[in-house]
Scaffold this motif. Structure first.
Motif, PDB file in Angstrom:
ATOM      1  N   SER A 248       0.823  -1.210   0.000  1.00 10.97           N
ATOM      2  CA  SER A 248       0.000   0.000   0.000  1.00 10.97           C
ATOM      3  C   SER A 248       0.858   1.260   0.000  1.00 10.97           C
ATOM      4  O   SER A 248       1.815   1.389   0.776  1.00 10.97           O
TER       5      SER A 248
ATOM      6  N   VAL B 226       4.783   2.852  -5.152  1.00 10.95           N
ATOM      7  CA  VAL B 226       4.774   2.748  -6.615  1.00 10.95           C
ATOM      8  C   VAL B 226       5.695   1.598  -6.987  1.00 10.95           C
ATOM      9  O   VAL B 226       6.860   1.577  -6.605  1.00 10.95           O
TER      10      VAL B 226
ATOM     11  N   HIS C 177      -3.919   3.366 -10.121  1.00  9.45           N
ATOM     12  CA  HIS C 177      -3.512   4.073  -8.905  1.00  9.45           C
ATOM     13  C   HIS C 177      -4.107   3.492  -7.631  1.00  9.45           C
ATOM     14  O   HIS C 177      -3.982   4.095  -6.565  1.00  9.45           O
TER      15      HIS C 177
ATOM     16  N   LEU D  54      -2.466   4.017  -4.115  1.00 10.71           N
ATOM     17  CA  LEU D  54      -1.395   5.012  -4.168  1.00 10.71           C
ATOM     18  C   LEU D  54      -1.905   6.348  -3.663  1.00 10.71           C
ATOM     19  O   LEU D  54      -3.089   6.658  -3.785  1.00 10.71           O
TER      20      LEU D  54
ATOM     21  N   SER E  48       0.287   0.882  -9.300  1.00 10.17           N
ATOM     22  CA  SER E  48       0.228   0.257  -7.986  1.00 10.17           C
ATOM     23  C   SER E  48       0.503  -1.248  -8.079  1.00 10.17           C
ATOM     24  O   SER E  48       0.424  -1.854  -9.147  1.00 10.17           O
TER      25      SER E  48
END
Length: 183
Positions: free
Chosen positions: A105, A108, A125, A128, A138
């Motif tokens: 979590s 990137v 995403h 992110l 992600s």
């Protein structure tokens, strides 16, 4: 090991586990093996009947319709056998996606070489922070894409399920004939 490689390896392991579960719950059972043999045999007879030039048109068409009905029934029965495994595999995949999303979590794991369309940004995403670059990817996105790819590769290599060739629409199986109108 980088986060990207870790996510790809986890995706491969998850795909292998779910295919092993499918094998144990469905593909190795005697009932599925019988249905698979029936589908293969009926497909061969149907193809033979369609390519045959002898026989009257009406009687031949009736035989073809009967074989197509048998094939559809066998595929339907096989699908009902696969339903249990599909439920288990779905639960395992959801747990794996949750675990990967929690573990990685906010990190990137990859950068896309392009900006995804606005409607796909929520997918790329997921998990992110809002201030991450638009092309950031992600772990969840990489895991899901890897899982889809690995499952397709494993399915094709092991050929556990039903044959897929004749279940395709005719315009997909033979696009040239669909364009030219020839049979």
């Amino acid at each position: 090991m980088s986060d990207f490689v870790a996510v790809v390896v986890l995706s491969l392991l998850s795909s292998a586990l779910t295919e092993a579960l499918s094998y144990g719950l469905v593909y190795r059972t005697e009932a599925f093996q019988r249905l698979k043999a029936k589908v293969i045999q009926t497909e061969a007879r149907l193809e033979e009947e369609k390519n045959a030039v002898s026989g009257s048109g009406k009687h031949r068409q009736r035989r073809i319709d009967g074989l197509e009905t048998q094939l559809a029934d066998a595929r339907r029965s096989a699908s009902s056998l696969q339903m249990r495994a599909t439920l288990v595999v779905g639960l395992v995949q959801m747990a794996a996606i949750y675990a990967v999303g929690t573990r990685f979590s906010g990190r990137v794991v990859a950068m896309l070489p392009f900006e995804p369309a606005r409607m796909f940004r929520s997918l790329t995403h997921r998990g992110l922070p809002e201030d991450s670059p638009v092309s950031a990817c992600s772990a969840t996105f990489v895991f899901v894409l890897g899982g889809l790819a690995f499952k397709a590769i494993i399915d094709r290599y092991l050929q556990l399920g039903l044959p897929k060739g004749s279940s395709l629409p005719s315009w997909v199986a033979d696009p040239e004939a669909a364009i030219t109108g020839k049979k």
